[in-house]
Write an enzyme that holds these catalytic residues in place. Structure first.
Site, mmCIF file in Angstrom:
data_model
loop_
_atom_site.group_PDB
_atom_site.id
_atom_site.type_symbol
_atom_site.label_atom_id
_atom_site.label_comp_id
_atom_site.label_asym_id
_atom_site.label_seq_id
_atom_site.Cartn_x
_atom_site.Cartn_y
_atom_site.Cartn_z
ATOM 1 C CG HIS A 62 -1.891 0.948 1.102
ATOM 2 N ND1 HIS A 62 -3.167 0.880 1.943
ATOM 3 C CD2 HIS A 62 -2.027 2.173 0.829
ATOM 4 C CE1 HIS A 62 -3.876 1.830 1.926
ATOM 5 N NE2 HIS A 62 -3.084 2.707 1.264
ATOM 6 C CG HIS A 64 -1.048 6.683 -1.648
ATOM 7 N ND1 HIS A 64 -2.462 6.505 -2.325
ATOM 8 C CD2 HIS A 64 -1.427 6.398 -0.173
ATOM 9 C CE1 HIS A 64 -3.099 5.865 -1.249
ATOM 10 N NE2 HIS A 64 -2.534 5.781 -0.201
ATOM 11 C CG LEU A 65 4.263 4.730 -5.907
ATOM 12 C CD1 LEU A 65 5.083 3.591 -6.741
ATOM 13 C CD2 LEU A 65 5.290 4.849 -4.464
ATOM 14 N NE ARG A 66 0.692 11.425 -2.988
ATOM 15 C CZ ARG A 66 -0.377 11.107 -2.150
ATOM 16 N NH1 ARG A 66 -1.615 10.643 -2.672
ATOM 17 N NH2 ARG A 66 -0.478 11.366 -0.816
ATOM 18 C CG ASP A 154 -6.422 3.505 -0.051
ATOM 19 O OD1 ASP A 154 -7.084 3.329 0.823
ATOM 20 O OD2 ASP A 154 -5.295 4.224 -0.021
ATOM 21 C CG HIS A 181 -9.700 4.170 2.845
ATOM 22 N ND1 HIS A 181 -8.470 5.090 2.736
ATOM 23 C CD2 HIS A 181 -10.558 5.042 3.903
ATOM 24 C CE1 HIS A 181 -8.616 6.158 3.892
ATOM 25 N NE2 HIS A 181 -9.843 6.044 4.484
ATOM 26 C CG ASP A 307 -1.852 4.691 3.998
ATOM 27 O OD1 ASP A 307 -1.710 5.172 2.621
ATOM 28 O OD2 ASP A 307 -2.850 5.306 4.618
ATOM 29 C CG HIS A 311 0.248 15.037 1.091
ATOM 30 N ND1 HIS A 311 -0.575 15.415 -0.068
ATOM 31 C CD2 HIS A 311 -0.307 14.355 1.843
ATOM 32 C CE1 HIS A 311 -1.581 14.349 0.194
ATOM 33 N NE2 HIS A 311 -1.482 13.877 1.212
HETATM 34 ZN ZN ZN Z 1 -6.306 4.425 2.567
#
Ligand code: ZN
Length: 446
Positions: A62, A64-66, A154, A181, A307, A311
């Site tokens: 899990h 987030h590679l954006r 998610d 999620h 996760d 940012h």
């Molecule tokens: Zn999530």
């Protein structure tokens, strides 16, 4: 190209190995495990892993590679660099990019960018619904052909049980696990932290634990109804963990993961309004942490996932209730998992299980998460006695939004190998790699 990881202590729960062995690798695959007393085969590069633990390459389920869309926060290349620096050989990319990964074209783009980076393996996760809007199912079959390994919306919750049922039935037809999620919006909307003592004290709008629990219960019931494989992302509440425990007792195909911040910090950490404590699901109270630790101990929790949610500093500099949710996690997860080992919550074998064996199995990543003969030669080398301090300013991630900057930890991933290539060596451990056989003949170079 041959590589011998010599003199280490191999822990591979998938094949019940927990003993001193050397790992022989050729052409990106594991050839097999050798005894320490065996001769070094001809023409090998050697990693001297004396005193170290040699594990199957860790898999982050899990992150987030954006990219595409938010490259100022992270790119696939920078995310993959952070992954291998944190000990992850494989990272699974959540679809909430811009555009959302709800098509074969975006899936293929992600895989291409990862191949260009030549660091971690990156497996994309496709959206459950088009644009993750929760109204129309995404083209799961096309995305699966392009390379997704699971589906999820998610970042958003799936708004209705009826929609989730249809999504599970559709995903089951493609043998794709559904990741949810769990956060019922009618309960959680407007909340910025856990609802409880500290949200009252701080005057911030809370999200009740029940928002996670009702969706977890819903998903377990729908797993029973549809027969789909269901994986609950970042569980953080006693009720959600209890729901998974009961589903497992019934023999349902339900699994779950926990993120390190959820057992490391309580909601009291929000008290100084540091937006690097703002996460969804939020940091919880002590009672929920006790439930997480119990779930890690008894096997209810299958996996540790980061996760990782980068940012930009300017976004996190906003007021607490305006700042975006999420913190980075790829480079601190293994160190925080070692805190569990050092506290006696889990042993190192279980650490390897929740970071490699189970994640690979849940996502059906064949020939990964193990050092069995013919598996992909993805390896994470651990030093349980290495003390280090996380310097966020030197993070490989493009973002720095972490509450763990400056934290000193005992135990780290010191080398990461992907398909037989050393893609990360912790500064100070370069001495491990040698092509000199005589250094080994003397019984190790350290
Ligand atoms: Zn999530």
């Amino acid at each position: 190209m041959r590589l011998l990881i010599a003199n280490g202590y191999v822990i591979d729960p998938a094949q019940g190995v927990n003993t001193g062995k050397s790992v022989l690798i050729e052409d990106g695959r594991v050839v097999g495990l050798l005894s320490h007393s065996d001769d070094v085969p001809e023409g090998c590069e050697v990693i001297d892993a004396i005193g170290l633990i040699v594990a199957p390459g860790f898999v982050d389920m899990h992150a987030h590679l954006r990219e595409p869309g938010h490259e100022y926060k992270e790119t696939i290349a920078s995310g993959a660099a952070a992954a291998v620096a944190g000990g992850f050989a494989t990272v699974c990319a959540m679809p909430n990019t811009d555009p959302i990964n709800d098509s074969a074209a975006v899936t293929r783009f992600i895989i291409e960018q990862a191949e260009n980076a030549r660091l971690a393996n990156v497996f994309p996760i496709g959206a459950l619904t088009k644009n993750s809007a929760g109204t129309e199912l995404a083209e799961m079959g096309e995305m699966k052909d392009a390379g997704i390994i699971a589906v999820s919306d998610d970042g958003h919750s799936v708004p209705s049980p009826g929609m989730m049922r249809r999504a599970m039935e559709y995903a089951r037809g493609f043998d794709l696990p559904v990741i949810d999620h769990c956060e019922d919006k009618s309960l959680a909307r407007g909340g910025v932290m856990h609802e409880g003592h500290w949200s009252l004290v701080l005057g911030l709008r809370g999200m009740p634990a029940a928002a996670e629990e009702v969706d977890a219960l819903r998903d377990c019931a729908l797993a029973e109804l549809t027969g789909a494989r269901v994986h609950l992302a970042h569980v953080s509440t006693r009720g959600a963990i209890e729901a998974v425990r009961r589903a497992k007792e019934k023999g349902l195909p339900v699994t779950c993961e926990v993120a390190p911040h959820h057992w490391t910090l309580t909601d009291e950490a929000v008290a100084d309004y540091d937006t690097n404590t703002k996460i969804s699901p939020p940091l919880r109270s002590r009672d929920h942490i006790e439930a997480i630790l119990a779930g890690l101990r008894d096997g209810t929790i299958d996996a540790i996932a980061t996760d990782h949610a980068p940012h930009h500093a300017d976004e996190k500099a906003l007021e607490y209730d305006q700042a975006p949710f999420g913190i980075t996690g790829l480079e601190t997860a293994v160190g925080l998992a070692f805190e569990l080992v050092n506290q006696g919550v889990i042993d190192i074998e279980r650490l390897v299980e929740v970071l490699a064996t189970k994640p690979a199995r849940i996502f059906g990543l064949e020939n990964r998460g193990t050092l069995r003969a013919d598996a992909y030669a993805d390896v994470t080398i651990l030093d349980p006695s290495f003390q280090w301090t996380f310097d966020a300013s030197r993070s490989k991630s493009r973002s720095r939004n972490t509450p763990f900057a400056g934290r000193t930890m005992l135990g780290a991933a010191v080398a990461t190998i992907v398909a037989g290539r050393v893609v990360f060596l912790h500064p100070g451990f370069e001495r491990l790699v040698t092509s000199e056989r005589k250094a080994l003949a003397k019984g190790g170079s350290r």
